[in-house]
Motif scaffolding. Structure first.
Motif, PDB file in Angstrom:
ATOM      1  N   ARG A   1     -37.181 -44.024  -6.320  1.00 35.72           N
ATOM      2  CA  ARG A   1     -38.004 -44.788  -7.281  1.00 35.72           C
ATOM      3  C   ARG A   1     -37.391 -46.150  -7.564  1.00 35.72           C
ATOM      4  O   ARG A   1     -38.108 -47.154  -7.659  1.00 35.72           O
ATOM      5  CB  ARG A   1     -38.196 -43.996  -8.580  1.00 35.72           C
ATOM      6  N   LEU A   2     -36.083 -46.200  -7.674  1.00 30.73           N
ATOM      7  CA  LEU A   2     -35.408 -47.482  -7.898  1.00 30.73           C
ATOM      8  C   LEU A   2     -35.628 -48.421  -6.708  1.00 30.73           C
ATOM      9  O   LEU A   2     -35.927 -49.604  -6.886  1.00 30.73           O
ATOM     10  CB  LEU A   2     -33.905 -47.263  -8.135  1.00 30.73           C
TER      11      LEU A   2
ATOM     12  N   ASP B   1     -38.086 -48.325  -4.388  1.00 36.46           N
ATOM     13  CA  ASP B   1     -39.491 -48.740  -4.319  1.00 36.46           C
ATOM     14  C   ASP B   1     -39.830 -49.749  -5.412  1.00 36.46           C
ATOM     15  O   ASP B   1     -40.562 -50.722  -5.167  1.00 36.46           O
ATOM     16  CB  ASP B   1     -40.420 -47.526  -4.402  1.00 36.46           C
ATOM     17  N   SER B   2     -39.292 -49.562  -6.585  1.00 38.07           N
ATOM     18  CA  SER B   2     -39.530 -50.502  -7.684  1.00 38.07           C
ATOM     19  C   SER B   2     -38.914 -51.864  -7.380  1.00 38.07           C
ATOM     20  O   SER B   2     -39.517 -52.903  -7.670  1.00 38.07           O
ATOM     21  CB  SER B   2     -38.966 -49.953  -8.993  1.00 38.07           C
TER      22      SER B   2
ATOM     23  N   SER C   1     -39.279 -48.034 -12.469  1.00 45.98           N
ATOM     24  CA  SER C   1     -38.836 -46.849 -11.714  1.00 45.98           C
ATOM     25  C   SER C   1     -38.753 -45.602 -12.582  1.00 45.98           C
ATOM     26  O   SER C   1     -38.607 -44.500 -12.057  1.00 45.98           O
ATOM     27  CB  SER C   1     -37.461 -47.115 -11.104  1.00 45.98           C
TER      28      SER C   1
END
Length: 191
Positions: free
Chosen positions: A7-8, A10-11, A33
């Motif tokens: 998530r980090l 992709d963010s 994220s």
């Protein structure tokens, strides 16, 4: 559900493509994220710079895989339809808010690791495109040079489209790159 590391990453990719490295602040990265500051430092001990450098490398690898798929599964005269066609659709859909995350990373002068990651991605993309062009019949030297030119035209068209709020630069790049590649692929072409 993906874990905090994914998530980090992709963010970071999303924020850098929208706002650049410096505007993608730590709070925005954590908010988008839905990850904690603890998670950030657990996965990226050096902090935001390490996260953005990693995200740049991963975004580059994802796009390199797309380039390889396009050059392996389509005839050369359709490559630019695919490479630029996505951007032609995505720009208006995003209200011209997205750009290339690699360009965002390349402009991060005060973040040498991030900028170096962007340089490595561009070199990899050029090599991937050059391999495709060589496979289509260009000499190794022509293929490498044309790969570099294609990246410059593609990235420039993305930047212009975003600034002008128009897909016309992308359409123009698609048209002229296709014509130029067609010229190079003709057996009687002067080079």
């Amino acid at each position: 559900m993906t874990g905090p590391r994914a998530r980090l990453i992709d963010s970071a990719i999303e924020l850098v493509r929208e706002q650049g490295v410096h505007a993608a602040g730590l709070s925005a990265l954590l908010d988008r994220s839905k990850a904690s500051r603890n998670s950030l430092y657990q996965h990226f001990p050096a902090g935001k710079s390490e996260l953005v450098a990693t995200a740049t490398t991963i975004a580059g690898a994802r796009l390199a895989a797309v380039m390889e798929k396009i050059t392996a599964t389509r005839p050369p005269e359709r490559w630019f339809d695919a490479l630029l066609g996505w951007w032609i659709a995505a720009m208006p859909a995003s209200s011209y808010r997205i750009g290339c995350p690699i360009v965002g990373a390349a402009l991060a002068e005060s973040e040498p690791d991030v900028q170096a990651a962007a340089g490595a991605v561009f070199a990899d993309w050029q090599a991937k495109l050059a391999a495709g062009f060589a496979g289509a019949g260009l000499s190794a030297e022509e293929a490498s040079s044309f790969g570099s030119f294609v990246l410059s035209a593609l990235e420039g068209a993305i930047v212009q489209s975003r600034a002008m709020k128009s897909t016309q630069p992308l359409i123009d790049a698609q048209k002229h790159l296709s014509v130029l590649l067609g010229h190079y692929l003709r057996p009687d072409a002067e080079r």
